[in-house]
Design an enzyme around this catalytic site. Structure first.
Site, mmCIF file in Angstrom:
data_model
loop_
_atom_site.group_PDB
_atom_site.id
_atom_site.type_symbol
_atom_site.label_atom_id
_atom_site.label_comp_id
_atom_site.label_asym_id
_atom_site.label_seq_id
_atom_site.Cartn_x
_atom_site.Cartn_y
_atom_site.Cartn_z
ATOM 1 N N PHE A 102 -0.049 -5.961 6.159
ATOM 2 C CA PHE A 102 0.444 -4.902 7.034
ATOM 3 C C PHE A 102 1.608 -4.155 6.409
ATOM 4 O O PHE A 102 1.870 -3.003 6.728
ATOM 5 C CB PHE A 102 0.901 -5.499 8.363
ATOM 6 C CG PHE A 102 1.977 -6.538 8.200
ATOM 7 C CD1 PHE A 102 3.304 -6.172 8.095
ATOM 8 C CD2 PHE A 102 1.655 -7.881 8.136
ATOM 9 C CE1 PHE A 102 4.295 -7.122 7.918
ATOM 10 C CE2 PHE A 102 2.642 -8.842 7.967
ATOM 11 C CZ PHE A 102 3.955 -8.461 7.859
ATOM 12 N N ASP A 221 -5.281 -14.349 16.637
ATOM 13 C CA ASP A 221 -4.764 -14.611 15.292
ATOM 14 C C ASP A 221 -3.751 -15.749 15.301
ATOM 15 O O ASP A 221 -2.706 -15.671 14.656
ATOM 16 C CB ASP A 221 -4.141 -13.344 14.719
ATOM 17 C CG ASP A 221 -4.041 -13.379 13.193
ATOM 18 O OD1 ASP A 221 -4.809 -14.138 12.575
ATOM 19 O OD2 ASP A 221 -3.213 -12.652 12.631
#
Length: 388
Positions: A102, A221
């Site tokens: 990310f 997640d």
């Protein structure tokens, strides 16, 4: 650009309140230009950080969105890019505390002004800066603001604010100074988490997941790197970029693109893309085995037969004498083996291949609570040899 706070006041409009309202308007105009997705009423997004007093024991995440829209008590802080750049010394490598697909996470110090007070005090925070080139990163940034702007739980990391300026997307969180559960299990060599600490961390993480499931959110997640620890080793779930609202009505699941982390994702989700709360339970079971063994779910440097954690532990049945061989050697035999076996049985329950046979997270919380209470009644420092 000055830091902005979004809020509404029900008090009579004094001169100070009028100035605050002007800031509120400027903040909305800023968002409409830089991230119009966040000001679209149809999406019912909100940026308030709820307090326990304002939280009406909701039955779903949608109730939280609706409550925030009706309340309009929006107080997530909107940062300018310059302010966060200055706070991180232009995103200096020396201040980088994490990195992933990310982008990067930096330690920073910001001013922490109190509403209605001209004075401010320094506050140390974590700043996540997303990769500018990543479309998926922008979607996950929106999802984080989406969920963390309304949820409030002691075991969910607190979002303080965000920045959306040109193509820059940043998030500002409370700083979790003791890094992640993953770091302490596999990376850091200066401190080994005791068996008691591991159980208490997993209990807190389970409470966070149970809360999310209660408000009909699927985390999607759960893994040891997403369980962050504060200075007192209190655990909080982080990284909500993949979180999804759960199924509605008679639907049993939601169908999504298959994303997540190898080794943690439930097998039925990997195959079908059907997402249920059972998928989070499976991931939790994997991490339970990580705290027992001190091994990652995937160890590609190990011999082939030992690379996949769940397959490897099957060779050491829970009720056999050989079971002790899989327990993390860094614990130095300081644990009650009977309790370790119970945690392993709970982990097996969580990773059942039949998703409907897995427990709820509420059941997991109750089970871990009982195990910890019984463990506390025993001598946590006794050797495994004595406990046999």
């Amino acid at each position: 650009m000055n830091c902005l706070f979004l809020f509404m006041s029900k008090k009579p409009k004094s001169r100070g309140n009028m100035e605050k309202e002007k800031k509120n308007i400027r903040g909305r105009e800023f968002l409409q230009k830089s991230a119009p997705e966040l000001t679209t009423r149809k999406t019912t997004l909100s940026f308030n950080l709820p307090t326990p007093r304002s939280l009406p024991s909701p039955t779903s995440i949608k109730d939280l969105y609706t409550d925030r829209e009706q309340n309009q008590n929006q107080n997530l802080r909107v940062f300018s890019f310059k302010e966060l750049s200055d706070a991180t010394c232009e995103f200096s490598r020396k201040l980088k505390i994490g990195e992933g697909g990310f982008g990067s996470v930096y330690k920073a110090t910001i001013n922490n002004p109190t509403v209605g007070d001209s004075h401010s005090s320094p506050l140390t925070v974590a700043v996540k800066k997303l990769n500018r080139q990543s479309l998926q990163g922008h979607k996950q940034w929106l999802a984080e603001v989406h969920f963390l702007g309304v949820v409030n739980h002691p075991n969910v990391v607190r979002l303080l604010g965000y920045c959306s300026e040109d193509r820059e997307r940043l998030l500002v969180y409370e700083l979790m100074s003791n890094r992640s559960l993953e770091d302490h299990l596999f990376t850091l060599r200066t401190l080994t988490l005791s068996w008691k600490q591991r159980l208490e961390i997993m209990l807190g993480a389970a409470q966070g997941l149970a809360y999310l499931h209660e408000i009909q959110v699927i985390y999607r997640d759960f893994k040891s790197s997403n369980v962050l620890l504060n200075e007192e080793f209190h655990p909080k779930l982080s990284d909500f970029g993949l979180a999804r609202e759960g199924p509605e009505g008679d639907n049993t699941h939601v169908t999504t693109a298959r994303v997540g982390t190898d080794g943690y994702a439930a097998p039925e989700y990997v195959i079908t893309g059907h997402l249920k709360t059972h998928c989070d339970v499976y991931s939790f079971g994997v991490v339970l085995y990580e705290i027992i063994t001190g091994r990652r779910t995937l160890e590609r440097m190990k011999p082939l037969a030992e690379q996949k954690l769940l397959e490897w532990v099957k060779k050491y049945p829970i009720n056999s004498k050989r079971f002790k061989m899989i327990v993390d050697s860094k614990l130095c035999n300081k644990y009650p083996i009977a309790m370790v076996r119970r945690v392993a049985k709970l982990a097996d329950h969580c990773v059942n291949k039949i998703d409907k046979e897995r427990p709820t997270m509420a059941f997991v919380v109750e089970s871990l609570t009982n195990i910890i209470e019984e463990s506390n009644s025993e001598d946590m420092g006794s050797s495994v040899g004595i406990r046999g």
